[in-house]
Scaffold this active site. Structure first.
Site, PDB file in Angstrom:
ATOM      1  N   LYS A 156      -4.038  18.240  58.030  1.00 44.04           N
ATOM      2  CA  LYS A 156      -5.101  16.939  57.632  1.00 44.04           C
ATOM      3  C   LYS A 156      -3.742  15.689  57.362  1.00 44.04           C
ATOM      4  O   LYS A 156      -3.106  16.234  56.073  1.00 44.04           O
ATOM      5  CB  LYS A 156      -6.797  17.450  56.779  1.00 44.04           C
TER       6      LYS A 156
HETATM    7  C1  LIG Z   1     -13.058  19.160  63.756  1.00 51.57           C
HETATM    8  C2  LIG Z   1     -12.884  19.576  63.029  1.00 51.57           C
HETATM    9  N1  LIG Z   1     -14.461  20.308  61.206  1.00 51.57           N
HETATM   10  C3  LIG Z   1     -14.357  21.090  60.534  1.00 51.57           C
HETATM   11  C4  LIG Z   1     -12.928  21.426  60.321  1.00 51.57           C
HETATM   12  C5  LIG Z   1     -13.232  22.661  58.943  1.00 51.57           C
HETATM   13  O1  LIG Z   1     -12.375  22.112  58.236  1.00 51.57           O
HETATM   14  P1  LIG Z   1     -11.689  22.959  56.843  1.00 51.57           P
HETATM   15  O2  LIG Z   1     -10.536  23.978  57.625  1.00 51.57           O
HETATM   16  O3  LIG Z   1     -11.610  22.088  56.014  1.00 51.57           O
HETATM   17  O4  LIG Z   1     -13.375  24.033  56.380  1.00 51.57           O
HETATM   18  C6  LIG Z   1     -11.951  21.147  61.229  1.00 51.57           C
HETATM   19  C7  LIG Z   1     -10.550  21.839  60.849  1.00 51.57           C
HETATM   20  O5  LIG Z   1      -9.554  21.543  61.306  1.00 51.57           O
HETATM   21  C8  LIG Z   1     -11.737  20.562  61.978  1.00 51.57           C
HETATM   22  O6  LIG Z   1     -10.717  19.758  62.643  1.00 51.57           O
END
Ligand SMILES: Cc1ncc(COP(=O)(O)O)c(C=O)c1O
Length: 391
Positions: A183
């Site tokens: 990210k």
């Molecule tokens: C659009 C989206 N939503 C939710 C997530 C979930 O994030 P996390 O891995 O921090 O839980 C991601 C992770 O890549 C994502 O790209």
């Protein structure tokens, strides 16, 4: 794999190591001062009253739903064109995801189709700012107000985005962010939730740590006092270790966004007019957070392009094949190919190309040439049988 051009490379280095050393020299490794400092900076960047640092965006989405009393029997409208966590967080809360088709030019949830999906059970809309381009939050807010719905934003791709002067969180009940390994702001694994409502923030603080009324670092600072458990909570608190990695990155955020835009513009120029490649639209009224650089390839099979790039030692991934056709969702809800044709078309064509702030600009040209190489091979293959038929 020995990549010539990797898909992603993080830029964490000495400043993060120094910041981490500061935490390691102190006594509190779990949630403490570094987390509070990060939360203050993050809230102020997003012009919100509160930010809570958590272990993931998935956890943030789950907590936001619970804090707004969304659970069994409730429906949440969301997009099929996202990472599965957008929808699994809704399942974790016990509610039902209801998918709505996306816009053909951006891949974002199409506000024009949202009202038709609203039922007596609908409690919230959960849009995703795909690739970093914000959804039309003003349109979604109008719909939500008309029907008394909450909005929870999945802003995993969109810390820096602005649309019509609106930032993530400003027109919703809560916005959820990810600091996962690739990210724009990263600590490997982490997340945050921003809210403006004081009572909601207090509820989220309880949900974040077992429903406990006191945290360990408060006891360390002020002396032990009994705590109570007042609601059913989860274990989603971020530690000082992750916060130490995140804090110094604020100083580079703006410069990195400028660099991401320069790389994206170079890609855009290289793909302008390239037969077989469609670049998702950005918008003149928006600041695109430019999380990933994705194109939609319709001039050859996407998986052929993926294999071609990998053979050239160029990293590329797929963000995303649509959620409703993932085996679990298809089986549980009976979704079939054809239910959301636009999301499915994007899911079949989409490919994310190497993209990170320290990527040399010239590497963009190498990637674009490789894409053109694969497309021209496909054109030749396509032309060869018809030549043979004519002969
Ligand atoms: C659009 C989206 N939503 C939710 C997530 C979930 O994030 P996390 O891995 O921090 O839980 C991601 C992770 O890549 C994502 O790209």
């Amino acid at each position: 794999m020995n990549w010539k051009i990797p898909y992603f490379r993080h830029d964490l280095g000495q400043v993060e190591l120094d910041s981490l050393a500061g935490v390691l020299k102190g006594d509190i490794l779990t949630t403490g001062e570094a987390v509070s400092a990060f939360e203050a900076k993050f809230a102020s960047y997003l012009r919100q009253r509160h930010a809570l640092a958590v272990t993931s965006c998935t956890g943030a989405l789950h907590m936001a739903l619970l804090a707004l009393d969304i659970g069994p029997g409730d429906e949440v409208i969301t997009t099929p064109m996202s990472f599965v966590a957008t929808a699994t967080a809704i399942l974790e809360a016990g509610a039902t995801p209801v998918f709505v088709e996306v816009e053909a030019d951006t891949g974002n949830l199409d506000p024009h189709r949202v009202e038709a999906a609203i039922t007596a059970k609908t409690k919230a809309i959960l849009p995703v700012h795909l690739y970093g381009l914000m959804c039309d939050m003003r349109a979604l807010r109008t719909i939500a107000d008309r029907h008394g719905l909450h909005i929870i934003e999945d802003a995993a791709h969109c810390i820096e985005g602005v649309r019509d002067g609106v930032r993530p969180g400003e027109l919703s009940d809560a916005a959820c962010f990810s600091f996962y390994a690739t990210k724009n702001l990263t600590c490997g694994e982490g997340g945050a939730i921003t809210v403006n409502d004081d009572a909601l923030a207090e509820r989220l603080k309880l949900l974040r740590l077992h429903g406990m009324t006191r945290m360990a670092h408060e006891s360390a600072r002020e002396g032990y006092r009994h705590w109570d458990m007042v609601v059913m909570g989860w274990k989603y608190n971020m530690s000082n270790i992750e916060a130490a990695l995140l804090l110094p990155q604020f100083d580079r955020m703006d410069a990195k966004l400028v660099r991401r835009h320069a790389l994206a513009e170079r890609y855009d120029r290289a793909f302008a007019g390239m037969d077989g490649i469609k670049v998702p639209s950005s918008r003149p009224d928006s600041v695109h957070a430019r999380h990933i650089y994705t194109v939609w390839c319709h001039g050859c099979a996407r998986d052929d392009l993926l294999a071609y790039l990998h053979a050239e030692r160029i990293g590329a991934v797929v963000n995303y094949r649509p959620i409703h056709l993932m085996a679990y969702f298809a089986k549980r809800y009976g979704y079939q190919a054809g239910d959301f044709p636009i999301a499915e078309w994007i899911g079949n064509c989409t490919i994310s190309l190497p993209y990170y702030p320290d990527m040399p600009l010239e590497d963009v040209d190498v990637v674009a040439q490789a894409v053109e190489g694969c497309l021209s091979q496909a054109r030749q293959r396509h032309a060869a049988p018809s030549r043979a038929r004519r002969a």
